[in-house]
Design an enzyme around this catalytic site. Structure first.
Site, PDB file in Angstrom:
ATOM      1  N   ARG A 149       8.825  -5.959 -11.421  1.00 13.15           N
ATOM      2  CA  ARG A 149       8.410  -5.054 -10.389  1.00 13.15           C
ATOM      3  C   ARG A 149       7.988  -5.447  -9.065  1.00 13.15           C
ATOM      4  O   ARG A 149       7.246  -6.638  -9.108  1.00 13.15           O
ATOM      5  CB  ARG A 149       7.338  -4.241 -11.085  1.00 13.15           C
ATOM      6  CG  ARG A 149       7.366  -2.753 -10.243  1.00 13.15           C
ATOM      7  CD  ARG A 149       6.163  -2.033 -11.086  1.00 13.15           C
ATOM      8  NE  ARG A 149       4.810  -2.691 -10.793  1.00 13.15           N
ATOM      9  CZ  ARG A 149       3.514  -2.018 -11.107  1.00 13.15           C
ATOM     10  NH1 ARG A 149       3.699  -0.616 -11.369  1.00 13.15           N
ATOM     11  NH2 ARG A 149       2.469  -2.455 -10.815  1.00 13.15           N
ATOM     12  N   TYR A 171      -6.339   1.306  -4.451  1.00 14.47           N
ATOM     13  CA  TYR A 171      -6.408  -0.140  -4.467  1.00 14.47           C
ATOM     14  C   TYR A 171      -4.996  -0.635  -4.312  1.00 14.47           C
ATOM     15  O   TYR A 171      -4.735  -1.711  -4.448  1.00 14.47           O
ATOM     16  CB  TYR A 171      -7.018  -0.786  -5.666  1.00 14.47           C
ATOM     17  CG  TYR A 171      -6.899   0.104  -7.013  1.00 14.47           C
ATOM     18  CD1 TYR A 171      -5.586  -0.453  -7.711  1.00 14.47           C
ATOM     19  CD2 TYR A 171      -7.948   0.660  -7.379  1.00 14.47           C
ATOM     20  CE1 TYR A 171      -5.470   0.411  -8.749  1.00 14.47           C
ATOM     21  CE2 TYR A 171      -7.719   1.436  -8.619  1.00 14.47           C
ATOM     22  CZ  TYR A 171      -6.487   1.091  -9.647  1.00 14.47           C
ATOM     23  OH  TYR A 171      -5.966   1.535 -10.794  1.00 14.47           O
ATOM     24  N   LYS A 172      -3.868   0.372  -4.195  1.00 13.41           N
ATOM     25  CA  LYS A 172      -2.731  -0.313  -4.225  1.00 13.41           C
ATOM     26  C   LYS A 172      -2.227  -0.035  -2.695  1.00 13.41           C
ATOM     27  O   LYS A 172      -2.689  -1.154  -1.870  1.00 13.41           O
ATOM     28  CB  LYS A 172      -1.707   0.745  -4.916  1.00 13.41           C
ATOM     29  CG  LYS A 172      -2.046   0.648  -6.440  1.00 13.41           C
ATOM     30  CD  LYS A 172      -1.219   1.821  -7.295  1.00 13.41           C
ATOM     31  CE  LYS A 172      -1.428   2.075  -8.736  1.00 13.41           C
ATOM     32  NZ  LYS A 172      -1.481   0.433  -9.352  1.00 13.41           N
ATOM     33  N   ASP A 204      -0.248  13.000  -9.386  1.00 11.87           N
ATOM     34  CA  ASP A 204      -0.597  11.759  -9.113  1.00 11.87           C
ATOM     35  C   ASP A 204      -0.086  10.989  -7.943  1.00 11.87           C
ATOM     36  O   ASP A 204       1.054  10.593  -8.415  1.00 11.87           O
ATOM     37  CB  ASP A 204      -0.739  11.120 -10.521  1.00 11.87           C
ATOM     38  CG  ASP A 204      -1.199   9.702 -10.587  1.00 11.87           C
ATOM     39  OD1 ASP A 204      -1.422   8.999  -9.767  1.00 11.87           O
ATOM     40  OD2 ASP A 204      -1.576   9.235 -11.688  1.00 11.87           O
ATOM     41  N   PHE A 260       2.542   7.298 -16.115  1.00 15.91           N
ATOM     42  CA  PHE A 260       1.809   6.021 -16.639  1.00 15.91           C
ATOM     43  C   PHE A 260       0.766   6.615 -17.598  1.00 15.91           C
ATOM     44  O   PHE A 260       0.329   7.684 -17.566  1.00 15.91           O
ATOM     45  CB  PHE A 260       0.789   5.837 -15.191  1.00 15.91           C
ATOM     46  CG  PHE A 260      -0.231   4.727 -15.538  1.00 15.91           C
ATOM     47  CD1 PHE A 260       0.501   3.268 -15.288  1.00 15.91           C
ATOM     48  CD2 PHE A 260      -1.517   4.482 -15.731  1.00 15.91           C
ATOM     49  CE1 PHE A 260      -0.143   1.997 -15.418  1.00 15.91           C
ATOM     50  CE2 PHE A 260      -2.106   3.682 -15.932  1.00 15.91           C
ATOM     51  CZ  PHE A 260      -1.787   2.475 -15.829  1.00 15.91           C
TER      52      PHE A 260
END
Lengths: 394, 394
Positions: free
Chosen positions: B369, B220-221, B195, B126
């Site tokens: 996605r 937050y995922k 990560d 990312f």
């Protein structure tokens, strides 16, 4: 009714900011700790509920665009800007004050460039600024030099890269001379970073007017943003293109959703962004800032000085001689929006004050600290606080 | 009813996590974007209201102690710990993922010590991890070497200080081999930072079991902490005494209220703290984590694989041949909790899916996605999503 109580009544009646108190959630407590955590603005709970239930709960991911989440850091920065004397486009909200001190100080050293390898830091600073300055110095190969603010001009030289100063000393409440110190730093060819935690929302700062380079501040004291609400970073417009952040997260990329492997910094204030902003805290802050609508910082400053003057008078009259020593300067131009009283048993005294509904705080080893937030503290509060203090110390 | 729709019904009936869906605020939308922003847990709004109205509004400054604000970062860290296979006392919550990547990576380079001056970073990472790695390299005098994860073992050497890897690739959904890669890094005498943004809450991580050194992740995922909720930092217990943070704020001091000018780091996980924690976002996260009570990560993983298997089957059956190409590995041991489909007009297709109530996201330049959160996505959702996708692509 005592003479001072009658005076308080008159002062409150003449107070043009008086109505602002109704915009906060308050009770019978005399809250003189708004310089640590500002009181709750009444508009906040409803707004937060909307952010949670509708924006997050119903719109979910769409809110990044539709509810303006993505642009919140710079939008809220622009709302803070006039309070610190900044034109739009120079302030961005996010991260803690400590993290912003790091960005600003490493950024300042990089602006100074080769040949300047010394960071001067206020020796009386709030500790975190000193710790972060030490880390910034270590990572940029600089020497760290702690200097009392009054001695800063004499300490500057052609090796000075950056100077980190507090506008108001968190312990004593002393207001430092931002225009003169900024000018001195500039004469030495260095860059200045001001920490506004204890001045923003309490007195005029005038960042643009005085040519300040970088500044940081928290939003949970006189700006009433809530516990641990995000801090802000100011980068003077002319420096933004050269501002080189040590925390270049994807939110500061020129094209954040391009998902490119090479970093290209965005223009403007949002170059100071890092990662995904903490939306709940940030939008609570945005709501809290609405209490500033129609308020002039000059009026806030005038009331702040009147409140602290009046508190000092009442303390002088009520408290037994020699029981406390005021460590906050008496001169207006050297005073922030707090009064710090030295007192041998300060920890115990503060505990007893709080039990009696007068909330200030204790700062080790011997300081009673009272903050005066002009938006919701009145003169009768001040008189009563002094009376309770006198009784407690008797 | 189609054959797949009937299968979905049976799979849902047999799903042991089925009841969890009721603990979230959901509607008719098929929400396959929980890998970007998790849905709202029903317990959160009430909790946030209490934090705002009572803890902040009534108790104000007292809440730092009385409402447990001060210890929230390590307390919530301990709540996340079992989800990532960590014993208590090794995880601390606060700041953004980007800021935590910076702490972890500079910390890892310092652990490696003199003579090791290369940081290896996942070339497919990312973007923010890559940008921050570049900054960490620059500030620590290291060289940055981007390497595809599969090539990492061959790229390691006696100059490798630290390796930054993603557990699951945000774009393709590929799950990397954490145990093997961690072992390879250790054989080279280097330190690894993982990560976990796209794996925590979706599959077993096993940080302690596999001897991971440092790890970071967002909340937050799959952890449903809310927009921009604070990230976390894991530092393995045996390394904590030597962990030397580049962001030594006052919250990580051994005696934070001592207000000492010299920095002395706290012991344990809280050495990873920096400044004042953002309480509203943090306590919303704490409430959100309650949905994990009684849930085993193994059950979540089993359902996640069943959901993604089923989605692939339905897509194969419904979508015209050659219209999309799956870039997520088919092998279970290489698959995270998302399916990424390459599709020429992905941006436009995702727009139309969202209009029809199927929410995934588009990742430039050509990826559709779809994230599968086992706590609230069911098999009927999956079948319907595939059907709508097929119709949209027809």
């Amino acid at each position: 009714m005592s003479e001072q109580a009658m005076r308080a009544e008159k002062l409150d009646a003449a107070d043009e900011l008086r109505g602002k108190r109704d915009e906060f959630v308050l009770d019978d407590v005399i809250y003189l700790d708004g310089n640590s955590l500002g009181a709750l603005p009444a508009v906040v709970p409803g707004r937060v509920e909307d952010v949670v239930r509708r924006q997050w709960g119903e719109l979910r991911i769409r809110s990044w665009e539709e509810s303006g989440w993505w642009t919140a850091p710079e939008r809220i920065g622009d709302r803070i800007a006039p309070l610190i004397g900044a034109a739009p486009g120079q302030v961005v909200v996010g991260d803690s004050t400590s993290v912003n001190v790091f960005k600003a100080l490493v950024g300042a050293v990089r602006l100074a460039g080769q040949g300047r390898d010394e960071i001067v830091v206020d020796a009386t600073t709030f500790p975190t600024d000193g710790y972060i300055a030490e880390s910034a110095a270590r990572l940029t190969g600089c020497t760290l030099r702690p200097v009392a603010p009054a001695d800063v001009p004499a300490a500057l030289g052609d090796r000075t890269a950056a100077v980190l100063l507090n506008h108001v000393d968190y312990r004593t409440g002393r207001l430092h001379d931002l225009p003169a110190l900024t000018a001195a730093v500039h004469r030495a060819g260095a860059y200045v970073v001001w920490d506004l935690c204890h001045s923003a929302g309490a007195l005029p700062v005038g960042l643009d007017e005085h040519g300040v380079d970088l500044a940081v501040g928290c939003t949970y004291k006189f700006l009433n943003g809530g516990p641990g609400s995000p801090a802000y970073l100011y980068v003077r417009r002319e420096l933004q293109d050269r501002f080189d952040s040590p925390l270049p997260g994807w939110n500061s990329h020129a094209e954040p959703f391009g998902m490119r492997t090479d970093y290209e910094p965005a223009s403007g204030a949002l170059r100071g962004r890092v990662g995904t902003p903490d939306i709940l805290s940030m939008l609570a802050l945005e709501a809290a800032l609405e209490v500033w609508d129609g308020v002039s910082v000059a009026a806030v400053r005038a009331k702040s000085l009147a409140l602290t003057d009046f508190f000092l008078e009442c303390v002088a009259e009520y408290v037994p001689e020699g029981r406390v020593e005021c460590v906050t300067p008496v001169a207006h131009e050297e005073r922030g929006s707090q009064i710090a009283l030295r007192c041998a048993d300060a920890g115990e005294v503060m505990k007893r004050l709080i039990e009696q509904g007068v909330v200030g705080d204790f700062r080790a080893p011997d300081v009673l600290r009272f903050g005066f937030t002009p938006l919701y503290v009145g003169f009768a509060d001040v008189e009563r606080a002094a009376r309770v203090l006198a009784r407690t110390l008797a």
